[in-house]
Design a protein around this motif. Structure first.
Motif, PDB file in Angstrom:
ATOM      1  N   GLY A  73      81.200  45.532 -14.882  1.00 19.71           N
ATOM      2  CA  GLY A  73      80.383  44.452 -15.429  1.00 19.71           C
ATOM      3  C   GLY A  73      79.562  43.719 -14.394  1.00 19.71           C
ATOM      4  N   GLU A  74      79.439  44.274 -13.190  1.00 17.70           N
ATOM      5  CA  GLU A  74      78.645  43.624 -12.145  1.00 17.70           C
ATOM      6  C   GLU A  74      77.156  43.823 -12.398  1.00 17.70           C
ATOM      7  N   ILE A  75      76.383  42.764 -12.172  1.00 14.02           N
ATOM      8  CA  ILE A  75      74.935  42.816 -12.369  1.00 14.02           C
ATOM      9  C   ILE A  75      74.198  42.843 -11.034  1.00 14.02           C
ATOM     10  N   SER A  76      74.592  41.955 -10.124  1.00 19.51           N
ATOM     11  CA  SER A  76      73.918  41.862  -8.828  1.00 19.51           C
ATOM     12  C   SER A  76      74.883  41.337  -7.777  1.00 19.51           C
ATOM     13  N   HIS A  77      74.556  41.590  -6.516  1.00 17.94           N
ATOM     14  CA  HIS A  77      75.219  40.982  -5.379  1.00 17.94           C
ATOM     15  C   HIS A  77      74.220  40.018  -4.748  1.00 17.94           C
ATOM     16  N   VAL A  78      74.609  38.748  -4.594  1.00 17.62           N
ATOM     17  CA  VAL A  78      73.653  37.719  -4.190  1.00 17.62           C
ATOM     18  C   VAL A  78      74.214  36.850  -3.072  1.00 17.62           C
ATOM     19  N   GLY A  79      73.312  36.081  -2.448  1.00 17.63           N
ATOM     20  CA  GLY A  79      73.699  35.082  -1.457  1.00 17.63           C
ATOM     21  C   GLY A  79      74.404  35.588  -0.225  1.00 17.63           C
ATOM     22  N   PRO A  80      73.923  36.624   0.458  1.00 20.66           N
ATOM     23  CA  PRO A  80      74.633  37.136   1.640  1.00 20.66           C
ATOM     24  C   PRO A  80      74.597  36.158   2.810  1.00 20.66           C
ATOM     25  N   HIS A  81      75.699  36.124   3.561  1.00 20.54           N
ATOM     26  CA  HIS A  81      75.784  35.288   4.760  1.00 20.54           C
ATOM     27  C   HIS A  81      76.579  36.061   5.811  1.00 20.54           C
ATOM     28  N   VAL A  82      75.964  36.281   6.973  1.00 26.34           N
ATOM     29  CA  VAL A  82      76.572  37.082   8.032  1.00 26.34           C
ATOM     30  C   VAL A  82      77.708  36.308   8.689  1.00 26.34           C
ATOM     31  N   LEU A  83      78.842  36.979   8.882  1.00 20.57           N
ATOM     32  CA  LEU A  83      79.994  36.377   9.546  1.00 20.57           C
ATOM     33  C   LEU A  83      79.866  36.517  11.067  1.00 20.57           C
ATOM     34  N   PRO A  84      80.668  35.783  11.846  1.00 22.30           N
ATOM     35  CA  PRO A  84      80.474  35.708  13.306  1.00 22.30           C
ATOM     36  C   PRO A  84      80.450  37.044  14.041  1.00 22.30           C
ATOM     37  N   ASP A  85      81.175  38.055  13.546  1.00 19.60           N
ATOM     38  CA  ASP A  85      81.193  39.327  14.272  1.00 19.60           C
ATOM     39  C   ASP A  85      79.893  40.102  14.139  1.00 19.60           C
ATOM     40  N   GLY A  86      79.005  39.656  13.247  1.00 21.57           N
ATOM     41  CA  GLY A  86      77.720  40.334  13.051  1.00 21.57           C
ATOM     42  C   GLY A  86      77.829  41.671  12.351  1.00 21.57           C
ATOM     43  N   LYS A  87      79.057  42.078  12.004  1.00 21.39           N
ATOM     44  CA  LYS A  87      79.273  43.377  11.377  1.00 21.39           C
ATOM     45  C   LYS A  87      79.742  43.270   9.921  1.00 21.39           C
ATOM     46  N   SER A  88      80.048  42.055   9.497  1.00 25.37           N
ATOM     47  CA  SER A  88      80.500  41.840   8.133  1.00 25.37           C
ATOM     48  C   SER A  88      79.809  40.600   7.569  1.00 25.37           C
TER      49      SER A  88
END
Length: 206
Positions: A55-70
């Motif tokens: 039932g997922e429509i979209s993935h929104v609002g990304p924010h990079v965590l301190p390691d820069g990889k996640s």
């Protein structure tokens, strides 16, 4: 120094974040996951993709965590009020956090800030290395303006300073004739946006 450069040509939604490794994360609207493109330009690459079977429509609002990889983001489902927080790696492995919320932001204090959709900003203890919420969220701000579009109305700096837009953005529906005479259509102010009149002129969708 120098002028602007074109990173790529294509659809971009409003939410984006610039990571420490010059990778820019962004979204492309309904049906899209989280994408990345180099700050120097290049071909965008999709990192996550909505799972329609869940039932997922979209993935929104990304924010990079301190390691820069996640990064942390929200999963938008068919129920617009049920946005689930999740983390993912640049490789695309998604891990739900088991917490409803949106527009999550990480603080160096080891907390995750997020908005609940009802005008509250919450803070939860967060282990960035494991990508997990480790404690009970508590409210840090109330009466946050909630836009119909779902756009975030708060931001936080690396030193923990929080800025926000509070209060409700209300408006009234009115009808204006060709002579400029204004006639109210509703007695109550609400967060109306982009009214559209039906072909027969008897109804309005907002």
């Amino acid at each position: 120094a120098g002028g602007p450069i074109t990173l790529f040509t294509g659809t971009v939604s409003r939410a984006a974040d610039w990571g420490p490794n010059d990778a820019i994360l962004f979204t492309r609207g309904l049906g899209s996951g989280v994408w990345t493109v180099s700050a120097n330009g290049g071909e965008p690459r999709e990192l996550t993709h909505p799972d329609a079977s869940r039932g997922e429509i979209s993935h929104v609002g990304p924010h990079v965590l301190p390691d820069g990889k996640s990064f942390v983001f929200s999963i938008l489902s068919q129920n617009a009020q049920d946005q689930q927080l999740a983390t993912a790696t640049i490789g695309g492995a998604v891990r739900p956090l088991g917490q409803t919320g949106r527009f999550a932001r990480y603080l160096p204090s080891g907390h995750l800030l997020f908005e609940t959709g009802d005008g509250r900003v919450m803070a939860a203890p967060f282990n960035a290395g494991k990508g997990a919420i480790t404690g009970t969220p508590v409210p840090v701000l109330e009466n946050l303006a909630v836009r119909v579009s779902g756009a975030a109305t708060f931001a936080v700096s690396q030193n923990g300073t929080l800025v926000s837009f509070s209060g409700a953005r209300l408006s009234s529906l009115v009808l204006v004739n060709r002579s400029g005479v204004v006639a109210p259509l509703t007695a109550e102010a609400r967060p109306f946006r982009r009214p559209l009149v039906s072909p027969d002129g008897s109804r309005i969708v907002v």
